[in-house]
Design a protein around this motif. Sequence first.
Motif, PDB file in Angstrom:
ATOM      1  N   PHE A  79       0.799  -0.851  -0.394  1.00 40.99           N
ATOM      2  CA  PHE A  79      -0.536  -0.069  -0.295  1.00 40.99           C
ATOM      3  C   PHE A  79       0.986   1.599  -0.453  1.00 40.99           C
ATOM      4  O   PHE A  79       1.709   1.641   0.843  1.00 40.99           O
ATOM      5  N   LEU A  80       0.723   2.594  -0.897  1.00 40.35           N
ATOM      6  CA  LEU A  80       1.009   3.627  -1.158  1.00 40.35           C
ATOM      7  C   LEU A  80       0.933   4.389  -0.202  1.00 40.35           C
ATOM      8  O   LEU A  80      -0.145   4.712   0.690  1.00 40.35           O
ATOM      9  N   ASN A  81       1.826   4.871   0.156  1.00 41.79           N
ATOM     10  CA  ASN A  81       1.632   6.577   1.274  1.00 41.79           C
ATOM     11  C   ASN A  81       1.283   6.954   0.151  1.00 41.79           C
ATOM     12  O   ASN A  81       1.110   7.216  -1.302  1.00 41.79           O
ATOM     13  N   ALA A  82       1.048   8.790   0.933  1.00 43.48           N
ATOM     14  CA  ALA A  82       0.236   9.519  -0.194  1.00 43.48           C
ATOM     15  C   ALA A  82       0.855  10.357  -0.761  1.00 43.48           C
ATOM     16  O   ALA A  82       0.157  10.444  -1.943  1.00 43.48           O
ATOM     17  N   TYR A  83       2.453   9.631  -1.037  1.00 39.89           N
ATOM     18  CA  TYR A  83       3.089  11.320  -2.032  1.00 39.89           C
ATOM     19  C   TYR A  83       3.867  10.289  -2.524  1.00 39.89           C
ATOM     20  O   TYR A  83       4.571  10.677  -3.106  1.00 39.89           O
ATOM     21  N   ASP A  84       3.337   8.867  -2.733  1.00 40.72           N
ATOM     22  CA  ASP A  84       4.389   7.827  -3.303  1.00 40.72           C
ATOM     23  C   ASP A  84       4.048   7.367  -4.612  1.00 40.72           C
ATOM     24  O   ASP A  84       2.418   7.572  -4.856  1.00 40.72           O
ATOM     25  N   GLU A  85       5.487   6.907  -5.754  1.00 38.87           N
ATOM     26  CA  GLU A  85       4.956   6.700  -7.195  1.00 38.87           C
ATOM     27  C   GLU A  85       5.504   5.437  -7.159  1.00 38.87           C
ATOM     28  O   GLU A  85       6.776   5.725  -6.203  1.00 38.87           O
ATOM     29  N   CYS A  86       5.381   4.351  -8.092  1.00 35.28           N
ATOM     30  CA  CYS A  86       6.210   3.061  -7.368  1.00 35.28           C
ATOM     31  C   CYS A  86       6.164   3.144  -8.986  1.00 35.28           C
ATOM     32  O   CYS A  86       5.556   3.371 -10.085  1.00 35.28           O
ATOM     33  N   SER A  87       7.567   2.328  -9.768  1.00 36.98           N
ATOM     34  CA  SER A  87       7.542   1.614 -10.532  1.00 36.98           C
ATOM     35  C   SER A  87       7.058   1.035 -10.833  1.00 36.98           C
ATOM     36  O   SER A  87       6.768   0.197  -9.745  1.00 36.98           O
ATOM     37  N   GLU A  88       7.933   0.047 -12.248  1.00 33.39           N
ATOM     38  CA  GLU A  88       7.109  -0.806 -12.339  1.00 33.39           C
ATOM     39  C   GLU A  88       7.709  -2.248 -11.781  1.00 33.39           C
ATOM     40  O   GLU A  88       9.098  -1.942 -11.069  1.00 33.39           O
ATOM     41  N   VAL A  89       7.228  -3.361 -11.682  1.00 27.91           N
ATOM     42  CA  VAL A  89       7.645  -4.165 -10.577  1.00 27.91           C
ATOM     43  C   VAL A  89       8.487  -5.423 -11.575  1.00 27.91           C
ATOM     44  O   VAL A  89       8.866  -5.518 -12.864  1.00 27.91           O
ATOM     45  N   HIS A  90       9.416  -5.292 -11.039  1.00 27.79           N
ATOM     46  CA  HIS A  90      10.964  -6.537 -11.211  1.00 27.79           C
ATOM     47  C   HIS A  90      10.865  -7.475 -10.497  1.00 27.79           C
ATOM     48  O   HIS A  90      10.832  -7.908  -8.956  1.00 27.79           O
ATOM     49  N   ASN A  91      12.239  -8.154 -11.217  1.00 27.65           N
ATOM     50  CA  ASN A  91      11.839  -9.734 -10.929  1.00 27.65           C
ATOM     51  C   ASN A  91      13.481  -9.679 -10.370  1.00 27.65           C
ATOM     52  O   ASN A  91      14.248  -8.225 -10.687  1.00 27.65           O
ATOM     53  N   VAL A  92      13.371 -10.116  -8.532  1.00 26.82           N
ATOM     54  CA  VAL A  92      14.756 -10.221  -8.075  1.00 26.82           C
ATOM     55  C   VAL A  92      15.861 -10.845  -8.522  1.00 26.82           C
ATOM     56  O   VAL A  92      15.259 -11.830  -9.804  1.00 26.82           O
ATOM     57  N   ILE A  93      17.114 -10.831  -8.453  1.00 22.68           N
ATOM     58  CA  ILE A  93      18.028 -10.653  -9.491  1.00 22.68           C
ATOM     59  C   ILE A  93      18.724 -12.707  -8.579  1.00 22.68           C
ATOM     60  O   ILE A  93      18.589 -12.453  -6.985  1.00 22.68           O
ATOM     61  N   SER A  94      18.884 -13.536  -9.284  1.00 29.12           N
ATOM     62  CA  SER A  94      19.383 -14.909  -8.774  1.00 29.12           C
ATOM     63  C   SER A  94      20.314 -15.070  -9.355  1.00 29.12           C
ATOM     64  O   SER A  94      20.864 -15.142 -10.801  1.00 29.12           O
ATOM     65  N   LEU A  95      21.297 -15.286  -8.512  1.00 36.67           N
ATOM     66  CA  LEU A  95      22.970 -15.590  -9.090  1.00 36.67           C
ATOM     67  C   LEU A  95      23.245 -17.167  -8.693  1.00 36.67           C
ATOM     68  O   LEU A  95      23.522 -17.178  -7.685  1.00 36.67           O
ATOM     69  N   LYS A  96      23.782 -17.709  -9.701  1.00 34.61           N
ATOM     70  CA  LYS A  96      25.011 -18.662 -10.015  1.00 34.61           C
ATOM     71  C   LYS A  96      25.913 -18.525  -9.303  1.00 34.61           C
ATOM     72  O   LYS A  96      26.780 -17.755  -8.795  1.00 34.61           O
ATOM     73  N   LYS A  97      26.167 -19.812  -8.898  1.00 37.96           N
ATOM     74  CA  LYS A  97      27.714 -20.129  -8.093  1.00 37.96           C
ATOM     75  C   LYS A  97      29.138 -19.222  -9.855  1.00 37.96           C
ATOM     76  O   LYS A  97      29.861 -18.473  -8.685  1.00 37.96           O
ATOM     77  N   ASN A  98      28.652 -19.071 -11.072  1.00 32.14           N
ATOM     78  CA  ASN A  98      29.691 -18.102 -11.978  1.00 32.14           C
ATOM     79  C   ASN A  98      29.438 -16.998 -12.187  1.00 32.14           C
ATOM     80  O   ASN A  98      30.000 -16.087 -13.479  1.00 32.14           O
ATOM     81  N   GLU A  99      27.806 -16.370 -11.427  1.00 29.41           N
ATOM     82  CA  GLU A  99      27.538 -15.033 -11.975  1.00 29.41           C
ATOM     83  C   GLU A  99      28.364 -14.061 -10.760  1.00 29.41           C
ATOM     84  O   GLU A  99      27.810 -14.171  -9.591  1.00 29.41           O
ATOM     85  N   PHE A 100      28.048 -13.043 -11.211  1.00 31.08           N
ATOM     86  CA  PHE A 100      27.949 -11.867 -10.480  1.00 31.08           C
ATOM     87  C   PHE A 100      27.556 -10.600 -10.867  1.00 31.08           C
ATOM     88  O   PHE A 100      26.755 -10.456 -11.926  1.00 31.08           O
ATOM     89  N   VAL A 101      26.707  -9.552 -10.381  1.00 34.58           N
ATOM     90  CA  VAL A 101      27.014  -8.457 -10.745  1.00 34.58           C
ATOM     91  C   VAL A 101      27.074  -7.317  -9.581  1.00 34.58           C
ATOM     92  O   VAL A 101      27.385  -7.054  -8.720  1.00 34.58           O
ATOM     93  N   ARG A 102      26.941  -6.314 -10.393  1.00 35.91           N
ATOM     94  CA  ARG A 102      27.197  -4.532  -9.868  1.00 35.91           C
ATOM     95  C   ARG A 102      26.731  -4.127 -10.180  1.00 35.91           C
ATOM     96  O   ARG A 102      25.948  -3.159 -10.823  1.00 35.91           O
ATOM     97  N   PHE A 103      26.199  -2.842  -8.827  1.00 34.80           N
ATOM     98  CA  PHE A 103      25.617  -1.906  -8.487  1.00 34.80           C
ATOM     99  C   PHE A 103      26.008  -0.868  -8.369  1.00 34.80           C
ATOM    100  O   PHE A 103      27.503  -0.538  -7.666  1.00 34.80           O
ATOM    101  N   LEU A 104      26.259   0.184  -9.613  1.00 40.15           N
ATOM    102  CA  LEU A 104      26.552   1.791  -8.922  1.00 40.15           C
ATOM    103  C   LEU A 104      25.475   2.352  -7.712  1.00 40.15           C
ATOM    104  O   LEU A 104      24.165   2.680  -8.755  1.00 40.15           O
TER     105      LEU A 104
END
Length: 514
Positions: A79-104
């Motif tokens: 439930f959003l608050n009074a002044y909230d805006e929501c972007s589109e819904v994304h799937n969470v990231i699942s990493l295998k043993k030989n995978e990685f992801v970088r966030f800025l």
Amino acid sequence: MSSVLSFFGMEFVGEDEQLLLEHLTKTEVFNGPQMVWLPPFRKSAEKRKAIPLGPLEYCSVRNTFNGEQRIENGPQLLFLNAYDECSEVHNVISLKKNEFVRFLDKRTGKVRVEKGEQGQVLPGAYETILDNAGVRTAVDLKCNEYLRIEDKATGSIRVERGEKLVFLGGFEEVVGSKQKAIDIDSERAVLIRNLRTGQQSLVTEQQTFFPSSDEEIVEVRPLIKLAEYEGCIIRGKEGEDQYFFGSNPEQRCFFIPPHSTMVSLLWSRGRRRERRDLVLTKVDLRPMYMSFEFTCRTADNVELVLEGSFFWEIVDLQAMMRFTSDTSGDVCNHARSKFIERVSKVTLQQFMSDFNKIAEKVHKDDDTFYTQRGVLIHSLEVTGYRCAEASTAQILEQIIQETTNRMNRLQQQESENEVHLHQIKGDIEEEKAKEELLQVQIANSNARSTMEGLAEAERVKSFLSALQEEVPAVEKRVEIWNILRKRDALEAVSNGNSRIYYTPSDVDLSIKCE
């Protein structure tokens, strides 16, 4: 969503709904399930659905009042608050043993790296995925592979060797692609350059070679092997040339030193040496044949195309390098100019009878040119010639045909003479053999007669000696011997089929007629 204005000033909000009520001075929300009384003075009243987030979903929510952002992840009914805006819904990231992801993080500029194996990897409120590809796969290195990685923040480079999985840091990028290590053995060496000093060095120690972070592999250099009859030229960094010969055991096998290259020779090829595209790095020093073809003109203006061959060899490689870079082209071009000069002084008839002598003079009378270039011409032969013009070629063909016929006739006559000569020699040998046979027969007959005479003389001697006492007179004894000899003759005749004829004088017969 739709705006609803209750007829009785009341709104019923479901359990998965919320009412966004905008007053004259503020905005508030009412989450269901509940009943909400609407004030008479309001700007709007709007019902909207809550956002369902599954266990593997998240979304980014922004407060339009103060600009703050937050991440909401499931499972939940958001439930959003009074002044909230929501972007589109994304799937969470699942990493295998030989995978990685970088966030800025856009607020701080920091990079966060998440490596596998992880189930729910979420970005922060102000983070975005750094790489366009999103989740990246770690680089897998085998035991003989390596990888260069550059840190964009510091500019430093590190080298990772296998076997391992290589995960990149926050500001790291792969330089090039993964490379195979070089197996250095007795047949291969590695030329490397130090990127800090720029100096080159040659690694010949047998190993599996991995370069360090400040080393660059320039090339893999094979072991140069020279046959006993081969030679080559190595040019050093100062431009000096060093000569290697397979006949020298110490120079037969070697690696090209750093800052040095093997000199390539560009020679002409083709029967007229019209293409200069024969690249040689090793020079064959054995005697060899080289064919040629060029055009010249006789004194009686007959254009001829000469074909022939050189039997030549390189005897001084240093002299050759000092004077020419195209040995085969120089030799053929010089011979062509000399042929043109000498053929122009003779007629076609003279050339046809003396072309080999002309070829011999071409290379023997001008040895200086070849000696300066380290070349020895063993022989130069004209193997064929023809007229360049068709009409002249036809006449020359007739001359050659007539000459050939004449030679055939001479050869035939010589063969017949030779057969006749052999017959005469055979007759001579036969007569000589007969003469020898006759001489042998005469010698045998004389010897036989001598023996018979000696035997007869011995018999006569014995007979006369035996009658010496009874018949003292020699004449009487000889007469008796002659009588006995006649008796022996008559006995020999009587024993055969022979006939004997006597003359009247032999029997002392006289005939009287009355």
